[in-house]
Design a protein around this motif. Structure first.
Motif, PDB file in Angstrom:
ATOM      1  N   LYS A  74       0.838  -1.196   0.000  1.00 28.33           N
ATOM      2  CA  LYS A  74       0.000   0.000   0.000  1.00 28.33           C
ATOM      3  C   LYS A  74       0.873   1.247   0.000  1.00 28.33           C
ATOM      4  O   LYS A  74       1.814   1.346   0.789  1.00 28.33           O
ATOM      5  CB  LYS A  74      -0.913  -0.011   1.227  1.00 28.33           C
ATOM      6  CG  LYS A  74      -1.942   1.087   1.185  1.00 28.33           C
ATOM      7  CD  LYS A  74      -2.966   0.955   2.284  1.00 28.33           C
ATOM      8  CE  LYS A  74      -4.024   2.033   2.103  1.00 28.33           C
ATOM      9  NZ  LYS A  74      -5.044   1.984   3.128  1.00 28.33           N
ATOM     10  N   ARG A  86       5.983  -5.550   8.420  1.00 25.83           N
ATOM     11  CA  ARG A  86       4.947  -4.646   7.889  1.00 25.83           C
ATOM     12  C   ARG A  86       5.354  -3.202   8.117  1.00 25.83           C
ATOM     13  O   ARG A  86       4.540  -2.300   8.050  1.00 25.83           O
ATOM     14  CB  ARG A  86       3.617  -4.902   8.600  1.00 25.83           C
ATOM     15  CG  ARG A  86       2.933  -6.174   8.172  1.00 25.83           C
ATOM     16  CD  ARG A  86       1.641  -6.342   8.917  1.00 25.83           C
ATOM     17  NE  ARG A  86       0.681  -5.287   8.587  1.00 25.83           N
ATOM     18  CZ  ARG A  86      -0.521  -5.184   9.149  1.00 25.83           C
ATOM     19  NH1 ARG A  86      -0.899  -6.071  10.052  1.00 25.83           N
ATOM     20  NH2 ARG A  86      -1.338  -4.222   8.806  1.00 25.83           N
ATOM     21  N   THR A 137       0.891  -4.752   2.976  1.00 26.71           N
ATOM     22  CA  THR A 137      -0.407  -4.757   3.666  1.00 26.71           C
ATOM     23  C   THR A 137      -0.505  -5.920   4.643  1.00 26.71           C
ATOM     24  O   THR A 137      -1.127  -5.810   5.690  1.00 26.71           O
ATOM     25  CB  THR A 137      -1.561  -4.878   2.647  1.00 26.71           C
ATOM     26  OG1 THR A 137      -1.295  -5.958   1.765  1.00 26.71           O
ATOM     27  CG2 THR A 137      -1.728  -3.607   1.857  1.00 26.71           C
TER      28      THR A 137
END
Lengths: 142, 244
Positions: free
Chosen positions: A21, B138, B152
């Motif tokens: 993202k 992450r 994600t």
């Protein structure tokens, strides 16, 4: 420039892949492929490919674009915008040439013609210069 | 003037004959020079700094990747040309990227003096040549101060300067483009999702909880990392077989 199937003719492009993202203002001078999620803005002075898996919540500016994924935002393309069967655009489109495959969805105003999009390119160049300046400042610090 | 830095391990008896041949060849080529010998508590950077002050214009590391890594901090600060004369069985990835053949054969390549200004990268105050990696993470990356990028689900992050060797022994990364290569191998569940690939000048990592990153394979813990590149900062002797 794109080859017939919407692939880039040359390598070295930027890829935002599925499973990643991006949030913020993304500026590039090279070809860009988006397969993941983007929110903010996407600007390139070269070509853009939005893959089927891509979800873009952003304004988009590019020279040419092939879109197979979703864009929620305004799209300004200098030369040619190609919407594939799976494309979905919620927002206004400004482009030189538009090609729409059966099944593609557009909810927004469409403006076509050379005059309307020249400002998109000017905007791209300005934003690229700005991001380059930021990067150079950081480089000087090393 | 040439200055040769011998790593500790090349001073071992089993390298005696090879070193003798190398020293003779360097003399024949007219590029012999002063020799500095590394030891456990000897600071390689300090040795090089001293010799540069005395007029050394070319510094050759005789050893492997670790020999160069011991002196990284001094490379960008000196107006000196560096080279590697690879020896031993351990990893010599830098030598492969630079196109320097093993041992005796490197003497002629050094003598030919093909010189390339190459990039050096930095994490906070620490320099690195090859890469930084953050496995299975992450963690969000702030790229060039303008956008944030994160897996994600999870992914392996790699930030390359000179890069690394892939399975086919090709160099992955460009040591003279003035940019860092950011690669994110993202996973969705257990499946590989895709490979994100960008070129950047600097990346910031700021996290509340401490994370581990690997700088050229060495683990470093912290909350804030600024990773940036200094383009064409270090002059290296390279061979025709270089991988870039």
């Amino acid at each position: 420039m794109f080859k017939k199937d919407g692939e880039f003719a040359e390598g070295g492009e930027t890829v935002i892949a599925r499973g990643v993202k991006l949030e913020g203002d993304f500026n590039s001078q090279g070809n860009v492929i988006v397969e993941g999620e983007v929110s903010g803005s996407v600007t390139t002075s070269s070509d853009l490919r939005v893959s089927e898996s891509a979800k873009i919540n952003a304004d988009v500016k590019a020279r040419n674009a092939v879109v197979a994924g979703q864009i929620s935002g305004n799209t300004k393309i200098q030369d040619k915008l190609e919407l594939m069967e799976t494309a979905s655009i919620d927002g206004d489109i400004e482009t030189g040439v538009l090609s729409v495959a059966p099944g593609a969805r557009v909810n927004g105003r469409i403006v076509m013609g050379g005059d309307t999009v020249s400002e998109a390119v000017k905007g791209n160049k300005k934003e690229n210069k700005k991001s380059e300046k930021n990067a150079d400042m950081a480089e000087d610090e090393i | 003037m040439y200055y040769y830095i011998y790593d500790e391990f090349v001073q071992d008896k089993r390298f005696e004959k090879e070193l003798f041949q190398i020293e003779n060849r360097l003399t024949d080529l007219g590029i012999s020079g002063k020799i500095g010998r590394l030891a456990l508590f000897k600071d390689a950077a300090e040795l090089i700094r001293d010799e540069a002050r005395r007029g050394a214009k070319t510094v050759i590391f005789v050893g492997n990747d670790r020999t160069i890594n011991r002196a990284l901090k001094v490379l960008p600060e000196l107006k000196v040309t560096f080279g590697i004369l690879p020896m031993g069985e351990e990893e010599n990835i830098y030598a492969k990227i630079l196109g320097m053949p093993q041992g005796f054969a490197a003497c002629d390549v050094i003598s030919a003096r093909i010189i390339k200004p190459m990039d050096i990268a930095k994490v906070n105050d620490r320099f690195f040549l090859s890469r930084v990696s953050i496995p299975n993470t992450r963690v969000p990356l702030l790229c060039e101060g303008s956008y944030r990028l994160a897996p994600t689900d999870a992914g392996d992050i790699e930030i390359r300067n000179w890069g690394r060797m892939d399975k086919s022994q090709n160099c992955v990364g460009n040591p003279e483009d003035g940019l860092l290569d950011l690669i994110i191998e993202a996973k969705l569940g257990r499946k590989k999702a895709g490979s994100t690939d960008l070129k950047l000048k600097f990346i910031d990592i700021r996290v509340k909880e401490q994370i581990s990153i690997h700088i050229d394979g060495e683990r470093v813990n912290g909350n804030n990392f600024k990773i940036k590149i200094a383009p064409s900062k270090v002059r290296w002797i390279v061979g025709k077989e270089r991988l870039f």
